[in-house]
Design an enzyme around this catalytic site. Structure first.
Site, PDB file in Angstrom:
ATOM      1  N   PHE A  59      -8.262  -0.504  -2.652  1.00 54.68           N
ATOM      2  CA  PHE A  59      -6.814  -0.166  -2.229  1.00 54.68           C
ATOM      3  C   PHE A  59      -6.633   0.573  -1.394  1.00 54.68           C
ATOM      4  O   PHE A  59      -6.886   1.593  -1.120  1.00 54.68           O
ATOM      5  CB  PHE A  59      -6.145  -0.344  -3.780  1.00 54.68           C
ATOM      6  CG  PHE A  59      -6.768  -1.328  -4.699  1.00 54.68           C
ATOM      7  CD1 PHE A  59      -6.320  -2.971  -4.749  1.00 54.68           C
ATOM      8  CD2 PHE A  59      -7.334  -0.947  -5.955  1.00 54.68           C
ATOM      9  CE1 PHE A  59      -6.411  -3.433  -5.611  1.00 54.68           C
ATOM     10  CE2 PHE A  59      -7.568  -1.680  -6.895  1.00 54.68           C
ATOM     11  CZ  PHE A  59      -7.510  -3.227  -6.268  1.00 54.68           C
ATOM     12  N   PHE A 106      -9.689   3.662  -5.114  1.00 49.51           N
ATOM     13  CA  PHE A 106      -7.521   3.750  -3.856  1.00 49.51           C
ATOM     14  C   PHE A 106      -7.527   5.098  -3.072  1.00 49.51           C
ATOM     15  O   PHE A 106      -8.465   6.250  -2.774  1.00 49.51           O
ATOM     16  CB  PHE A 106      -6.474   4.386  -5.396  1.00 49.51           C
ATOM     17  CG  PHE A 106      -6.899   4.254  -6.656  1.00 49.51           C
ATOM     18  CD1 PHE A 106      -6.127   2.717  -6.852  1.00 49.51           C
ATOM     19  CD2 PHE A 106      -7.967   3.892  -7.284  1.00 49.51           C
ATOM     20  CE1 PHE A 106      -6.009   2.013  -8.951  1.00 49.51           C
ATOM     21  CE2 PHE A 106      -8.018   3.498  -9.183  1.00 49.51           C
ATOM     22  CZ  PHE A 106      -6.776   2.489  -9.490  1.00 49.51           C
ATOM     23  N   ASP A 107      -6.898   4.437  -2.172  1.00 48.50           N
ATOM     24  CA  ASP A 107      -5.939   5.193  -0.810  1.00 48.50           C
ATOM     25  C   ASP A 107      -5.111   6.335  -2.122  1.00 48.50           C
ATOM     26  O   ASP A 107      -4.753   5.969  -3.491  1.00 48.50           O
ATOM     27  CB  ASP A 107      -5.616   4.146   0.475  1.00 48.50           C
ATOM     28  CG  ASP A 107      -4.731   5.925   0.470  1.00 48.50           C
ATOM     29  OD1 ASP A 107      -5.359   6.531   1.018  1.00 48.50           O
ATOM     30  OD2 ASP A 107      -4.233   5.489   1.709  1.00 48.50           O
ATOM     31  N   GLY A 108      -4.514   7.120  -1.726  1.00 51.11           N
ATOM     32  CA  GLY A 108      -3.936   8.186  -1.681  1.00 51.11           C
ATOM     33  C   GLY A 108      -2.125   7.859  -1.384  1.00 51.11           C
ATOM     34  O   GLY A 108      -1.308   6.737  -2.210  1.00 51.11           O
ATOM     35  N   ASP A 131      -3.331   0.946   2.012  1.00 53.38           N
ATOM     36  CA  ASP A 131      -1.873   0.553   2.228  1.00 53.38           C
ATOM     37  C   ASP A 131      -2.627   0.341   4.090  1.00 53.38           C
ATOM     38  O   ASP A 131      -1.543  -0.878   4.434  1.00 53.38           O
ATOM     39  CB  ASP A 131      -1.008   1.146   2.033  1.00 53.38           C
ATOM     40  CG  ASP A 131      -0.960   2.754   3.076  1.00 53.38           C
ATOM     41  OD1 ASP A 131      -0.501   2.946   3.659  1.00 53.38           O
ATOM     42  OD2 ASP A 131      -1.631   3.269   2.630  1.00 53.38           O
TER      43      ASP A 131
END
Length: 313
Positions: free
Chosen positions: A284, A172-174, A286
């Site tokens: 994932f 995951f991105d943060g 954004d």
């Protein structure tokens, strides 16, 4: 959607028996590029004829197929493990969807629930199925689901190799994925120095909730059923943050009581090689820039949320 509304939405979806529910589109699960190109080129009637004529031809696995296979494989493990359920959501009709279910049966995937909408958006059925996450090749459906408070990502075409390891690995991105996007907004509007100053001043305050916080918690519930040293699931945070902005991230995860196995603070370095080294089954993020880099190395889901995606918001 506010943090409170997002949490309430996830609590509502989590009223099922503790299971992890993954909703996925047919084009994320299988490679339907040829038939979709036919639909765009020649229209719906030609597409329907093609799918019915080929309904006994098995579809090849799509980008998210290995992820789904590993998720469903968790159900074969013994012990007090929350079950995983995968729901198929498709813009196909029941007629054209028969080929999809034939392919599901061919591969032995335990997928029994589905919604075929004949071209209408599928996102309206995510809530009734109680999904924790929605993965689709249709960006419109993903955007609608995110606005409804469901963790959602557009699965991008990828030439990344299939991961042979049995362990399920999710990265995951943060900011704007697990967490809110306030840090990214400060960085974009005021610059990196202002971002580090703000993070230092608010280091002891938990970050706000991002769209994938609930899904991360659901993965944590699954992990908690296994010994940490012998878990079939491994998670990673892969973020452009660096010290000293790492502290707030660590304290926030501690405040939430969420386990994450690896934390990579890259300070703006390209993420692709690190995701490859981690062996992610899916990542994932954004940022459109980051996902373009990542999808060359691993299966990637774009989360169209936050300041990096102003049109989506």
């Amino acid at each position: 959607m506010s943090d409170t509304a997002a949490l309430n939405a996830h609590s509502e979806r989590s009223a099922h028996d503790g299971r992890l529910v993954v909703a996925i589109s047919s084009r994320a699960l299988f490679d339907m590029g040829d038939s979709h190109a036919l639909f765009e080129r020649e229209g719906l009637d030609a597409y329907i004829r093609y799918q019915i004529e080929h309904e006994n031809d098995v579809l090849t696995p799509g980008v998210a197929f290995p992820l789904v296979k590993k998720l469903l494989g968790l159900n074969r493990l013994h012990g007090d493990v929350p079950p995983v359920e995968v729901i198929l959501l498709s813009r196909n009709s029941g007629d054209t969807g028969l080929r999809i279910f034939n392919s599901i049966q061919h591969y032995g995937l335990d997928i029994v629930r589905a919604a075929f909408t004949s071209g209408a958006p599928t996102s309206d059925y995510i809530r009734p199925f109680g999904a924790d996450v929605f993965l689709s090749a249709n960006a419109e459906d993903v955007g609608r689901a995110l606005k409804a408070g469901v963790a959602s990502a557009t699965i991008l075409p990828s030439t990344a190799p299939t991961r042979e390891a049995e362990q399920l690995r999710i990265a995951f991105d943060g900011d704007a994925v697990i967490f809110g996007d306030e840090g990214e907004r400060v960085s974009k509007e005021e610059g990196l120095e202002a971002f580090h100053k703000s993070e230092h001043e608010h280091a002891d305050e938990p970050l706000t909730v991002g769209p994938f916080r609930g899904f991360l918690q659901a993965m944590h519930r699954l992990q908690a059923a296994f010994p940490a040293e012998d878990s079939p699931i491994r998670t990673a945070l892969v973020t452009a943050r660096s010290a000293p902005a790492h502290k707030r991230v660590i304290l926030t995860l501690r405040h939430w009581g969420v386990r994450i196995d690896e934390a990579l603070f890259l300070g703006g370095r390209d993420k692709g090689a690190f995701l490859d080294a981690f062996g992610a089954d899916i990542f994932f993020d954004d940022s459109p820039v980051n996902v373009e880099s990542a999808r060359r190395h691993v299966a990637t889901g774009h989360v169209p949320h936050g300041v990096s995606n102003p049109v989506a918001d």
